[in-house]
Design an enzyme around this catalytic site. Structure first.
Site, short mmCIF file in Angstrom:
data_model
loop_
_atom_site.label_atom_id
_atom_site.label_comp_id
_atom_site.label_asym_id
_atom_site.label_seq_id
_atom_site.Cartn_x
_atom_site.Cartn_y
_atom_site.Cartn_z
N CYS A 1 38.31 26.88 91.32
CA CYS A 1 37.99 25.63 92.01
C CYS A 1 38.93 25.43 93.20
CB CYS A 1 38.12 24.45 91.05
SG CYS A 1 37.72 22.87 91.83
N CYS B 1 43.93 19.65 92.25
CA CYS B 1 44.33 18.70 91.20
C CYS B 1 45.57 19.23 90.49
CB CYS B 1 43.19 18.50 90.21
SG CYS B 1 41.63 18.02 90.98
N CYS C 1 45.35 20.68 86.80
CA CYS C 1 44.24 21.55 86.40
C CYS C 1 44.57 23.03 86.49
CB CYS C 1 43.02 21.25 87.26
SG CYS C 1 41.56 22.16 86.72
N CYS D 1 28.55 18.38 76.20
CA CYS D 1 29.09 18.19 77.54
C CYS D 1 29.39 19.54 78.17
CB CYS D 1 30.36 17.35 77.48
SG CYS D 1 30.15 15.77 76.64
N CYS E 1 25.65 15.89 78.95
CA CYS E 1 26.62 15.40 79.93
C CYS E 1 27.06 16.57 80.78
CB CYS E 1 27.82 14.75 79.23
SG CYS E 1 29.05 14.06 80.39
N CYS F 1 30.06 8.56 83.02
CA CYS F 1 31.21 8.88 82.18
C CYS F 1 32.39 9.04 83.12
CB CYS F 1 30.95 10.17 81.40
SG CYS F 1 32.37 10.75 80.43
N ARG G 1 36.63 7.46 74.64
CA ARG G 1 36.74 8.80 74.05
C ARG G 1 38.17 9.32 74.08
NH1 ARG G 1 32.97 10.91 76.52
NH2 ARG G 1 31.52 10.73 74.80
#
Length: 343
Positions: free
Chosen positions: A54, A58, A61, A98, A129, A189, A267
């Site tokens: 990616c 971030c 991550c 998900c 999801c 979400c 969650r």
């Protein structure tokens, strides 16, 4: 049943955080019981359908190209391979499946396979999801037409701290994608990560941002940072006292999320594998009512099905049956010709 507020102020939310712990839990548990089955927990499974590579930076991550975490970049999984994983998740008792792809945003050439995956998983009777990064309006419409139930796009932290965690996109970019998802009619979400060295004021700002959206997210994941070596935050916080948020403060965050967003599914997400059963029990008491099961969350370890089943049996908790409150409310309003926003 009181209409959920979307006009919370930061001082009000800070005041909730400051309550004596037992009083905060009492209030959160009372709100939870007004909207949710108090002993039912939704079981979800999360699968990485495209890992690593990616371009976002971030700081938490391990899938970022800017991290030196050892995560190898892969291509999008074959549709049938994803459906096989979904079938296994359903057999293990999951209600929601998900799927996450490590993209800044999906390319239009990726969308036909994504649409086929959504349709296939829904045909199994599972909720779906997806988290694919930022979306354009037409991509959100394609996912809606495929029948996607939820789209995950976390805001991560407070607006003030956001650019200390991520510099390749802005909080406004995040909120724009949430707007596209909502406009397409897909359930939202969106949550964040605590334990990144932020202050309580940042946690107040994080919850305030979500609780003052025009409509609350139907699902609010609360993650505890897993400090992965090779990531910016992992290198900064690993082996330091800041590497793990205080358990009581984590439970406070869950409780405040429950009070301010009463109909949302709250969650327990990443970081749960390092929490004691007692801490998780306090989170359930505070209003958490959804967990990810299985041995892995994208690239991070998770508690595992057997361990979760044993814990739930010990606590007298059972898997959620039926629809979540906000979805049921919207279905009832649609049937009656009311405005969906009344939920």
């Amino acid at each position: 049943m009181t209409h959920p507020r979307t006009d919370w102020t930061r001082p009000e939310i800070a005041g909730l955080f400051d309550l004596p712990f037992t009083e905060l839990l009492f209030q959160a548990a009372s709100v939870h019981r007004a909207y949710h089955p108090p002993t039912q927990v939704q079981l979800c499974t999360l699968l990485s359908i495209k890992t690593g590579g990616c371009p976002e930076d971030c700081g938490y991550c391990s899938q970022s190209v800017h991290a030196n975490s050892g995560v190898e970049a892969t291509k999008l999984m074959d549709v049938q391979a994803v459906l096989q994983c979904a079938a296994q998740a359903k057999d293990a008792g999951s209600q929601r499946f998900c799927m996450g792809a490590a993209w800044r945003n999906p390319k239009d050439r990726d969308m036909p396979a994504i649409v086929e995956i959504v349709k296939g998983v829904r045909d199994m009777g599972l909720e779906t999801c997806m988290t694919l990064g930022m979306l354009e309006p037409h991509q959100a419409e394609m996912l809606a037409d495929a029948g996607l139930d939820y789209y995950n796009h976390n805001i991560d932290t407070s607006p003030e701290r956001y650019n200390e965690v991520i510099t390749t996109r802005t909080m406004d970019d995040r909120l724009a994608t949430l707007g596209h998802v909502r406009a397409a009619g897909i359930n939202v979400c969106s949550g964040g990560i605590v334990g990144m060295g932020e202050t309580r004021e940042d946690r107040v700002g994080f919850i305030h941002t979500l609780a003052t959206l025009p409509q609350h997210p139907e699902s609010v994941p609360v993650n505890a940072l897993v400090p992965v070596k090779g990531t910016v935050l992992g290198n900064m916080l690993a082996d330091t006292p800041l590497a793990k948020i205080d358990d009581i403060e984590f439970v406070r965050t869950v409780a405040v999320a429950r009070i301010t967003m009463p109909m949302s599914m709250v969650r327990l997400s990443a970081g749960r594998e390092s929490m004691s059963e007692a801490t998780q029990a306090l989170c359930f008491m505070a209003g958490a009512n959804s967990i990810f099961t299985g041995d892995k969350l994208l690239t991070a370890a998770n508690a595992g099905d057997d361990k979760d089943a044993a814990m739930m049996a010990k606590l007298g908790l059972t898997p959620l049956v039926g629809e979540e409150p906000m979805r049921a409310c919207k279905a009832a309003n649609n049937a009656a010709g009311s405005l969906v926003e009344s939920c």
